[in-house]
Design a protein around this motif. Structure first.
Motif, short mmCIF file in Angstrom:
data_model
loop_
_atom_site.label_atom_id
_atom_site.label_comp_id
_atom_site.label_asym_id
_atom_site.label_seq_id
_atom_site.Cartn_x
_atom_site.Cartn_y
_atom_site.Cartn_z
N GLU A 144 4.78 4.67 5.91
CA GLU A 144 6.20 4.69 6.25
C GLU A 144 6.86 3.41 5.74
O GLU A 144 6.48 2.31 6.14
CB GLU A 144 6.35 4.81 7.77
CG GLU A 144 7.77 4.66 8.28
CD GLU A 144 8.70 5.71 7.70
OE1 GLU A 144 9.74 5.30 7.13
OE2 GLU A 144 8.39 6.91 7.79
N PRO A 145 7.87 3.52 4.84
CA PRO A 145 8.48 2.31 4.28
C PRO A 145 9.35 1.54 5.25
O PRO A 145 9.67 0.38 5.02
CB PRO A 145 9.31 2.85 3.11
CG PRO A 145 9.59 4.26 3.47
CD PRO A 145 8.41 4.75 4.25
N LYS A 148 15.94 0.91 5.95
CA LYS A 148 16.62 0.12 4.93
C LYS A 148 17.46 -0.99 5.58
O LYS A 148 17.47 -2.13 5.12
CB LYS A 148 17.51 1.02 4.08
CG LYS A 148 16.74 1.99 3.18
CD LYS A 148 17.68 2.81 2.33
CE LYS A 148 16.90 3.76 1.43
NZ LYS A 148 17.81 4.61 0.62
N LYS A 160 7.88 -6.37 2.84
CA LYS A 160 8.45 -5.33 2.00
C LYS A 160 9.28 -4.33 2.79
O LYS A 160 10.10 -3.63 2.24
CB LYS A 160 7.32 -4.57 1.28
CG LYS A 160 6.38 -5.47 0.49
CD LYS A 160 7.11 -6.24 -0.60
CE LYS A 160 6.14 -7.08 -1.41
NZ LYS A 160 6.78 -8.01 -2.30
N ALA A 161 9.00 -4.20 4.08
CA ALA A 161 9.74 -3.25 4.90
C ALA A 161 9.69 -3.72 6.34
O ALA A 161 8.90 -4.57 6.70
CB ALA A 161 9.14 -1.84 4.77
N ASN A 164 6.12 -2.27 7.76
CA ASN A 164 4.83 -2.37 7.09
C ASN A 164 4.71 -3.69 6.35
O ASN A 164 5.55 -4.02 5.52
CB ASN A 164 4.64 -1.20 6.11
CG ASN A 164 3.19 -0.82 5.98
OD1 ASN A 164 2.36 -1.65 5.62
ND2 ASN A 164 2.86 0.43 6.27
N THR A 168 3.00 -1.49 -0.63
CA THR A 168 3.87 -1.78 -1.77
C THR A 168 4.35 -0.47 -2.41
O THR A 168 3.77 0.60 -2.20
CB THR A 168 3.13 -2.61 -2.83
OG1 THR A 168 1.93 -1.92 -3.23
CG2 THR A 168 2.78 -3.98 -2.30
N TRP A 169 5.41 -0.61 -3.20
CA TRP A 169 5.95 0.53 -3.95
C TRP A 169 5.29 0.61 -5.32
O TRP A 169 4.93 -0.40 -5.90
CB TRP A 169 7.46 0.37 -4.13
CG TRP A 169 8.30 0.67 -2.94
CD1 TRP A 169 8.86 -0.23 -2.08
CD2 TRP A 169 8.68 1.96 -2.47
NE1 TRP A 169 9.56 0.41 -1.09
CE2 TRP A 169 9.48 1.76 -1.31
CE3 TRP A 169 8.44 3.26 -2.91
CZ2 TRP A 169 10.03 2.82 -0.59
CZ3 TRP A 169 8.99 4.33 -2.19
CH2 TRP A 169 9.77 4.11 -1.05
N PHE A 178 5.07 4.78 -1.68
CA PHE A 178 4.98 3.56 -0.88
C PHE A 178 3.73 3.64 -0.02
O PHE A 178 3.51 4.62 0.69
CB PHE A 178 6.20 3.39 0.02
CG PHE A 178 6.18 2.13 0.85
CD1 PHE A 178 6.59 0.92 0.30
CD2 PHE A 178 5.74 2.15 2.16
CE1 PHE A 178 6.56 -0.24 1.06
CE2 PHE A 178 5.71 1.00 2.92
CZ PHE A 178 6.12 -0.21 2.36
N THR A 200 -3.33 -2.09 -2.27
CA THR A 200 -1.94 -1.67 -2.14
C THR A 200 -1.61 -0.69 -3.26
O THR A 200 -2.31 -0.62 -4.28
CB THR A 200 -0.99 -2.88 -2.21
OG1 THR A 200 -1.17 -3.54 -3.47
CG2 THR A 200 -1.29 -3.85 -1.09
N THR A 278 -0.24 -0.79 9.48
CA THR A 278 0.71 -1.67 8.79
C THR A 278 0.08 -2.82 8.01
O THR A 278 0.81 -3.61 7.42
CB THR A 278 1.70 -2.27 9.81
OG1 THR A 278 0.94 -2.98 10.80
CG2 THR A 278 2.52 -1.19 10.49
#
Length: 312
Positions: A144-145, A148, A160-161, A164, A168-169, A178, A200, A278
């Motif tokens: 789960e990213p 935003k 990154k989020a 998490n 990584t993307w 992701f 990742t 995470t």
């Protein structure tokens, strides 16, 4: 009273066993007591007594086979006779926070690796022959990213989020992913996972080499140009290929495709390939039990197949 209750539950389970005996079959594959020696003794008698470590290990396997969360496994153990029988009808069932803490404890030290080694040892003791040829491949573990607009402005590039820490993307084809990657090394003959790694999502597959120096390693085109420790590098080539190289790729692909079997089972049977955890260390422990669960499922098939061959 507890003994009488357990007797009644076991009697009811006999009907369940006739309908769907999968967990019963898998449970009897391992000598669970051998895992006890891997855990250190408790340093102090203070605090609450620990739950049986075999019970906790079995819960980790159940979570992997059914791809369910800590909260859900607590409910399902109370609710399902087959789960209780697999756990030997425990008098006390750990709550979800205890399950989380047990998994967290496995992220420290080398206990997780020792559990994997003991499992591999017990698989070999069943007469399963692991050959030199190995297949290396990788698959995404979707995470789960997060939100935003998390409200965490100026939190740095490391985070990154909002949900998490380590995921990584990356992009494959026209699709963005992701999360993480599961890298595995699979025996050509048995399709047993002999080694695994977790990275990742943005990690290039070719940067992870799980080969041993005495093996022949089959890999797909994305590993082309990447070095390996294996004595035999059966990696498919990419680019403008000669007719000879195309035929070589075709021969390798016929063997290499067997390495997709574990991922198909993990996604279709276990409904895996995703995580809510995470950090890289937590996902590593989770995927250890996913790979171990697949190996046990595969072992049941290999043993049934060998028995059928002997009868014929």
């Amino acid at each position: 009273m507890n003994t009488l209750t357990n007797y009644a539950l076991q009697t009811k389970y006999e009907q369940v066993k006739k309908l769907r005996p999968k967990l019963e079959e898998i449970k009897n594959l391992l000598n669970w007591k051998r895992f006890l020696s891997l855990f250190p003794d408790k340093e102090s008698c203070l605090g609450r007594p620990e739950y049986n470590r075999i019970l906790m290990l079995k819960i980790m396997f159940l979570q992997s086979w059914y791809s369910i969360s800590d909260e859900e496994i607590e409910f399902q153990v109370y609710d399902r006779l087959s789960f209780q029988q697999f756990l030997d009808f425990p008098e006390e069932i750990p709550d979800y926070t205890t399950i989380w803490r047990f998994r967290e404890s496995l992220t420290e030290g080398t206990i997780a690796e020792q559990i994997w080694e003991e499992l591999q040892h017990q698989i070999l003791s069943k007469g399963v022959e692991i050959k030199e040829g190995k297949i290396q491949d990788a698959t995404f573990i979707i995470a789960e990213p997060g939100k935003k607009n998390s409200g965490l402005n100026g939190r740095g590039r490391e985070a990154k989020a909002s949900r998490n820490r380590d995921a990584t993307w990356t992009k494959k084809g026209n699709k963005n992913y992701f999360g993480y990657k599961l890298h595995s090394k699979v025996d050509v003959n048995t399709k047993i996972i002999t080694e695994f790694g977790v990275s990742t999502a943005k990690t290039f597959d070719g940067h992870i080499d799980l080969a041993d120096s005495n093996e022949i390693t089959y890999r797909d085109r994305c590993y082309s140009g990447s070095k390996t420790k294996a004595k035999g590098d059966a990696t498919m080539k990419r680019g403008n290929l000669t007719p000879h190289q195309k035929l070589r790729n075709k021969r390798i692909s016929r063997t290499r495709c067997r390495g997709e079997h574990p991922y198909a089972a993990i996604h279709r049977v276990f409904h895996g390939g995703k995580t809510k955890l995470t950090t890289l260390a937590r996902v590593y422990v989770q995927q250890l039990f996913v790979c171990a669960s697949y190996n046990l499922l595969r072992l049941t098939f290999l043993l049934r197949d060998s028995v059928s061959s002997l009868k014929n």
